[in-house]
Design an enzyme around this catalytic site. Structure first.
Site, PDB file in Angstrom:
ATOM      1  N   LYS A   1       0.797  -1.174   0.331  1.00  0.00           N
ATOM      2  CA  LYS A   1      -0.535   0.183  -0.115  1.00  0.00           C
ATOM      3  C   LYS A   1       0.584   1.512   0.516  1.00  0.00           C
ATOM      4  CE  LYS A   1      -2.800   1.088   3.702  1.00  0.00           C
ATOM      5  NZ  LYS A   1      -2.731   2.339   4.405  1.00  0.00           N
TER       6      LYS A   1
ATOM      7  N   SER B   1       8.217  10.737  11.240  1.00  0.00           N
ATOM      8  CA  SER B   1       6.992  10.355   9.995  1.00  0.00           C
ATOM      9  C   SER B   1       7.138   9.715   9.155  1.00  0.00           C
ATOM     10  CB  SER B   1       5.948  10.814  10.603  1.00  0.00           C
ATOM     11  OG  SER B   1       5.260  10.317   9.340  1.00  0.00           O
TER      12      SER B   1
ATOM     13  N   ARG C   1      -7.309  12.576  13.373  1.00  0.00           N
ATOM     14  CA  ARG C   1      -6.315  12.892  13.220  1.00  0.00           C
ATOM     15  C   ARG C   1      -5.381  14.220  12.628  1.00  0.00           C
ATOM     16  NH1 ARG C   1      -4.775   7.450   9.578  1.00  0.00           N
ATOM     17  NH2 ARG C   1      -2.327   7.916  10.366  1.00  0.00           N
TER      18      ARG C   1
ATOM     19  N   ASP D   1       2.566  -0.544  12.216  1.00  0.00           N
ATOM     20  CA  ASP D   1       1.593  -0.778  12.136  1.00  0.00           C
ATOM     21  C   ASP D   1       1.246  -2.344  12.201  1.00  0.00           C
ATOM     22  OD1 ASP D   1       0.873   1.718  10.723  1.00  0.00           O
ATOM     23  OD2 ASP D   1       1.821   1.322   8.645  1.00  0.00           O
TER      24      ASP D   1
ATOM     25  N   GLN E   1       5.784   9.837   6.678  1.00  0.00           N
ATOM     26  CA  GLN E   1       4.921  10.232   5.506  1.00  0.00           C
ATOM     27  C   GLN E   1       5.056  12.389   5.544  1.00  0.00           C
ATOM     28  OE1 GLN E   1       0.637   9.631   7.249  1.00  0.00           O
ATOM     29  NE2 GLN E   1       0.769   7.667   6.389  1.00  0.00           N
TER      30      GLN E   1
ATOM     31  N   ARG F   1      -6.435  -2.489  10.184  1.00  0.00           N
ATOM     32  CA  ARG F   1      -5.056  -3.022  11.105  1.00  0.00           C
ATOM     33  C   ARG F   1      -6.088  -3.955  12.446  1.00  0.00           C
ATOM     34  NH1 ARG F   1      -1.657  -3.159   6.828  1.00  0.00           N
ATOM     35  NH2 ARG F   1      -1.176  -0.614   6.866  1.00  0.00           N
TER      36      ARG F   1
ATOM     37  N   LYS G   1      -3.023   7.089  14.330  1.00  0.00           N
ATOM     38  CA  LYS G   1      -3.284   5.872  13.349  1.00  0.00           C
ATOM     39  C   LYS G   1      -4.667   5.675  13.352  1.00  0.00           C
ATOM     40  CE  LYS G   1       0.719   5.137  13.375  1.00  0.00           C
ATOM     41  NZ  LYS G   1       1.445   6.052  12.050  1.00  0.00           N
TER      42      LYS G   1
ATOM     43  N   ARG H   1       2.597   6.072  -3.229  1.00  0.00           N
ATOM     44  CA  ARG H   1       3.543   6.629  -3.653  1.00  0.00           C
ATOM     45  C   ARG H   1       4.000   7.338  -5.198  1.00  0.00           C
ATOM     46  NH1 ARG H   1       3.917   5.619   1.275  1.00  0.00           N
ATOM     47  NH2 ARG H   1       5.849   7.044   2.809  1.00  0.00           N
TER      48      ARG H   1
ATOM     49  N   ARG I   1      -5.022   2.883  18.557  1.00  0.00           N
ATOM     50  CA  ARG I   1      -4.711   1.025  19.232  1.00  0.00           C
ATOM     51  C   ARG I   1      -4.080   0.920  20.204  1.00  0.00           C
ATOM     52  NH1 ARG I   1      -2.037   1.661  12.456  1.00  0.00           N
ATOM     53  NH2 ARG I   1      -4.221   1.411  11.361  1.00  0.00           N
TER      54      ARG I   1
HETATM   55  C1  S3P Z   1       3.090   5.331   6.125  1.00  0.00           C
HETATM   56  C2  S3P Z   1       3.801   6.061   7.031  1.00  0.00           C
HETATM   57  C3  S3P Z   1       3.425   5.668   8.402  1.00  0.00           C
HETATM   58  C4  S3P Z   1       2.558   4.731   8.805  1.00  0.00           C
HETATM   59  C5  S3P Z   1       1.352   4.737   7.648  1.00  0.00           C
HETATM   60  C6  S3P Z   1       1.801   4.881   6.190  1.00  0.00           C
HETATM   61  C7  S3P Z   1       3.522   5.853   4.680  1.00  0.00           C
HETATM   62  O1  S3P Z   1       3.057   6.302   9.355  1.00  0.00           O
HETATM   63  O2  S3P Z   1       1.774   3.743  10.032  1.00  0.00           O
HETATM   64  O3  S3P Z   1       0.882   3.320   7.883  1.00  0.00           O
HETATM   65  O4  S3P Z   1       3.097   4.989   3.744  1.00  0.00           O
HETATM   66  O5  S3P Z   1       4.521   6.129   5.039  1.00  0.00           O
HETATM   67  P1  S3P Z   1       3.894   7.673  10.020  1.00  0.00           P
HETATM   68  O6  S3P Z   1       4.610   8.148   8.590  1.00  0.00           O
HETATM   69  O7  S3P Z   1       2.857   8.891  10.563  1.00  0.00           O
HETATM   70  O8  S3P Z   1       4.746   7.431  11.166  1.00  0.00           O
END
Ligand code: S3P
Length: 435
Positions: free
Chosen positions: A22, A169, A124, A317, A171, A390, A344, A27, A348
């Site tokens: 995923k 992170s 979030r 995750d 992300q 999850r 999340k 990306r 969780r």
């Molecule tokens: C992800 C990064 C993680 C992960 C999320 C997917 C990603 O989150 O928990 O399910 O695709 O970069 P964070 O970047 O907030 O830690």
């Protein structure tokens, strides 16, 4: 939301393939939309989250075509030239990755967009998105409590930034890297703990200069060439079967062609630390810039372990299903440095405590993690996955481990599994039957 019944399983002997990763699929679609020319991606994840990314990109004017079997072709026109103001609010559904990465990509374009999502996503934290993009010269507004909807006014000429996120992170790192493609110089992201580097690998593959020095990443904007790649299987989806195999004595589970990015393989280290036999057979480097290979786990005696520090980042995750597994291990399992679990798709920490106790596990919440005592004889239960994919799948693993004479478990909001793995319950039923 639909519930599912899951019966106990006695042993597993299965060779399985899970859908494409995923995180890498998001990306591939976003970078493919910004690269100049036509990119081709194979084995794209069928996750609802990834569909949300594709639909948002289409709404921003991207030509993106789905073929059978997860093959996608898409066109971009280069950084700053590829995304247009959408006519509609972008619906990121349940997907934090969609909202955050897309905000970064949009920030580097002369366009304006509103991004929203479902009730879970709208809770979030999003200030972590607005802060770096604002520093780069984009206008990004969040609601007063720091959540979505997001309002993004991008610019094709941003300022380069040197950014240290408060929380490690992938992300946040990725959204800065995507915006940095439209910046006026070298941008840097400094993380306390290095996170998954899927974005860096893909951008390098497109010819962008991305340098990594420990947990510091620097990017020099430049042309982004189109690419072709096959997405490896999702190790986060494979983790449910690997943990189930590890928990059921006498079991053998082999997962084929899963991603082995070191930022994602913490689950394998945790399984080894607990005493499971884990054999990894890396495939020879192929057209994918991401490492991949087969992973086999055998079930046997397990002991408690400590999951903390960078290992948490490398299996963030997978912590709910590792907590389920910890109920079968001798002694205490401590999960620390994982306060992020509360931010999340659900909280969780509280959800895992509630769920494991319902199954008869012994589990306490800590401020930044969980403490699980084992081994416990789990019994069938009715549990609420709180609309969190999850959790739905982790509780299905608990239900499969539960004592045979305790009957079927019922998992409420189990259909949330489709957020990352639409066929999970069917694949689980087939895997359990296949021995
Ligand atoms: C992800 C990064 C993680 C992960 C999320 C997917 C990603 O989150 O928990 O399910 O695709 O970069 P964070 O970047 O907030 O830690």
């Amino acid at each position: 939301m639909t519930s599912r019944s899951v019966a106990p399983a006695s042993r597993l002997d299965a060779t399985l393939t899970v859908p494409g990763d995923k995180a890498i699929s998001h990306r591939a679609l976003i970078v493919g939309s910004i690269a100049r020319g036509r990119s081709y991606v194979g084995n794209v994840s069928p996750a609802a989250d990834v569909t949300a990314t594709a639909e948002c990109l289409r709404a921003c004017g991207v030509w993106l075509r789905d073929f059978a079997d997860g093959r996608v072709a898409l066109d971009g026109a280069g950084p700053g030239m590829s995304l247009r103001t959408p006519a509609v609010t972008l619906d990121c559904a349940n997907s934090g990755t969609t909202m955050r990465l897309l905000a970064g990509a949009l920030a580097g374009h002369d366009c304006t967009a509103e991004l929203t999502g479902d009730a879970s996503l709208r809770k979030r934290p999003m200030r972590r998105v607005a802060a770096p993009l604002t520093a780069m010269g984009a206008t990004v507004r969040v609601s007063p409590d720091g959540t979505a909807p997001l309002h993004v006014e991008g610019r094709s000429s941003l300022r380069a930034v040197d950014w240290t996120p408060e929380t490690p992170s992938a992300q946040v790192k990725s959204l800065v890297l995507l915006a940095a493609l439209s910046a006026d110089g070298v941008s840097t992201v400094r993380e306390r703990i290095a996170t998954r580097d899927h974005t860096e690998r893909l951008l390098r593959r497109c010819g962008v200069s991305v340098r990594t020095d420990g947990d510091v990443v620097s990017i020099t904007p430049g042309a982004v060439a189109p690419f072709g790649m096959r997405v490896p299987g999702d190790i986060s989806s494979a983790a449910f079967f690997l943990c189930l195999g590890a928990a059921l004595p006498g079991s053998r589970v082999r997962m084929q062609r899963v991603g082995l990015n070191p930022g994602r393989t913490g689950v394998l280290d945790a399984l080894r630390d607990m005493g499971a036999t884990v054999v990894v057979e890396p495939a020879a480097a192929d057209e994918s810039a991401e490492p991949e290979g087969d992973v086999e786990v055998r079930g046997g005696a397990l002991q408690g372990t400590v999951i903390a520090g960078d290992l948490v980042t490398r299996c963030i995750d997978e912590l709910p299903v590792l907590a389920v597994l910890a109920t079968q291990a001798e002694g205490e399992t401590l999960i620390r440095d994982a306060a992020e679990l509360r931010a999340k798709e659900s909280d969780r920490i509280s959800a895992v405590v509630e769920g494991l106790r319902a199954f008869g596990g012994v589990c306490e919440a800590a401020d930044d993690g969980l403490v699980v005592q084992g081994p416990s004889r789990l019994r069938a239960a009715r549990v609420d996955a709180r609309g969190d994919h999850r959790l739905a799948m982790a509780f299905a693993v608990a239900a499969s481990i539960a004592a045979a004479d305790s009957g079927e478990s019922v998992i409420e909001s189990a259909d949330s599994a489709a957020v990352s793995y639409p066929a999970f319950f069917d694949d689980l039923a087939r895997a359990v039957r296949s021995r």
